[in-house]
Design an enzyme around this catalytic site. Sequence first.
Site, PDB file in Angstrom:
ATOM      1  N   ASP A   1       0.882  -1.087  -0.091  1.00 30.00           N
ATOM      2  CA  ASP A   1      -0.052  -0.035  -0.074  1.00 30.00           C
ATOM      3  C   ASP A   1       0.986   1.292   0.078  1.00 30.00           C
ATOM      4  O   ASP A   1       0.302   2.327  -0.456  1.00 30.00           O
ATOM      5  CB  ASP A   1      -0.821   0.034   1.395  1.00 30.00           C
TER       6      ASP A   1
ATOM      7  N   LYS B   1      19.002   7.221   6.061  1.00 26.72           N
ATOM      8  CA  LYS B   1      18.872   5.747   5.825  1.00 26.72           C
ATOM      9  C   LYS B   1      20.520   5.207   6.024  1.00 26.72           C
ATOM     10  O   LYS B   1      21.438   5.845   5.620  1.00 26.72           O
ATOM     11  CB  LYS B   1      18.623   5.467   4.465  1.00 26.72           C
TER      12      LYS B   1
ATOM     13  N   ASP C   1      18.282   2.374  -5.149  1.00 27.89           N
ATOM     14  CA  ASP C   1      19.538   2.032  -5.987  1.00 27.89           C
ATOM     15  C   ASP C   1      20.680   1.481  -5.075  1.00 27.89           C
ATOM     16  O   ASP C   1      21.797   1.161  -5.756  1.00 27.89           O
ATOM     17  CB  ASP C   1      19.893   3.308  -6.875  1.00 27.89           C
TER      18      ASP C   1
END
Lengths: 314, 314
Positions: free
Chosen positions: B30, B237, B262
């Site tokens: 979702d 991250k 990526d």
Amino acid sequence: MAQLHPASTAAPLYLTGNKDGLREFLTKFDVFLFDCDGVLWSGDHTFPGTVETLELLRNNGKQLVFVTNNSTKSRADYCKKLQGLGIPSTVEEVFSSSYSSSIYISRILQLPENKLKVFVIGETGIEQELRSENVPFIGGTDPAYRRDVEPEDFKKIAEDDSSIIDPEVGVVLVGLDYHLNYLKLALAFHYIKRGAVFLATNIDSTLPSSGTLFPGAGSMSAPLIMMLGSDPTALGKPSQAMMDAIEGKFKFDRSRACMVGDRANTDIRFGLEGKLGGTLGVLTGVSSKEDFVSGPVRPHAYLDKLSDLLGSEL
Amino acid sequence: MAQLHPASTAAPLYLTGNKDGLREFLTKFDVFLFDCDGVLWSGDHTFPGTVETLELLRNNGKQLVFVTNNSTKSRADYCKKLQGLGIPSTVEEVFSSSYSSSIYISRILQLPENKLKVFVIGETGIEQELRSENVPFIGGTDPAYRRDVEPEDFKKIAEDDSSIIDPEVGVVLVGLDYHLNYLKLALAFHYIKRGAVFLATNIDSTLPSSGTLFPGAGSMSAPLIMMLGSDPTALGKPSQAMMDAIEGKFKFDRSRACMVGDRANTDIRFGLEGKLGGTLGVLTGVSSKEDFVSGPVRPHAYLDKLSDLLGSEL
């Protein structure tokens, strides 16, 4: 006195105030290699007794070599600094990481004919020593590199644009640079990715000054090491390339030489790995008594301060 | 189609050109968390089909979150960038490492009353997000810090001189800084040694731009990491502090969320360690097919390029 131990794991002898121990220690060596900052002085402050201690050694026929990882000064500059501090010396007695690097580039590296240039991150000391060995270079103190990176630089670097990328660069040499910036790091990374050899004058992470620590030459290489995932060939202490160069010049018997320094992991390691007859730590710099006594790299002997050698009354 | 594997060690599914596989993959989620540079665009070049792909996801009721480690821009700046590239978006959909860092400082760190200031190495994006959380700061884009280090700075820093050292600094936050210099590194090191918390917006060593790589935010922290011998707490991250912050804001079911990126070692790791239902690698950025297929961190699935999702014909 106990025999000097050959390994770095035994407890070092504490020689301060031990007149007989000091005398016995000193007679074992003909050559003393000195780290300078943190041993002879700190910043611009000469430690009391430094001059007299060196005089005592000279009077007893010892050869002195001043071995410095400071790449910002040439040997001539460094000699002037020694003299300015009241320490008689000659250029020939000085061995710096910028000189060691220049010798390595000019005499040991076999560069292709069209890749002879060095891209320098560093100050004038490196430039002077490269000139003394007739090594062509770019970067360094050139004002063209002391500027902010501009948006068009990214594109030009990516495209190997000849206005910013010199195809003849075959070496990147990184030393202490008070004018480090993004542009220099981006160019150095790009050159190394294109195949240039990655060299560092030295990899000391910190620089002692004014009684505390500042970013050292190793900190200039750190971004490149992280980006590349590989280390440079380092030419300063504790690299044995530097020891080989010193030996090549002074032709001494390693078993009769002693390295004196304040850093276990560079100075003392340098002497131990070079299989010198002795290593002597002093507590006026980076390493603590605990480092010397129970750290992973331990000198053969240590002193509170260099001038404790005067206690030998030789 | 095979079950999505829970671990990162199985071979990922290659979904390019596999219509049924793509459809089955997309129906599992979702929410799609997108890394941006290297996925949606490179530098200022939007990949063909990016806009249409995001439109397809929106049309199928998917929630999109643009998760970026780029700390040089605020969320508002980043939203403008997305819109400028033709990608409809709202500030609320953008989650940047500078925002994540600001939230961490203002809401999670418990700083003493007299240590509330942040010394910033970074650009305006960090400053804007700190302001949005009412966090006081110094450094950053202030011209007073965009200058050469001077000899007297060493002494002043060593002496905690109030003209250069602010005793209220309790945090050093390091992000990508195109104006990194020796002075900023020396100050950051000194503040951390005095007890400031060492934070990094993110630790990506490189920054993709113009089809190649440049120094990233991690490279700004690298000198400090080497000097201190310790790592910063990283808020971008793959730090789960960022995932927690995103979840806190969007309240999604992790098992129904997919991270698209990526870079195996940041984006994909971020999704795997966050226990998201899926991770999707694309080959338009840093990691190669080999990285995804046989590297240590592998996505559940991968595509040649994001717009291959259009092949689902949903």
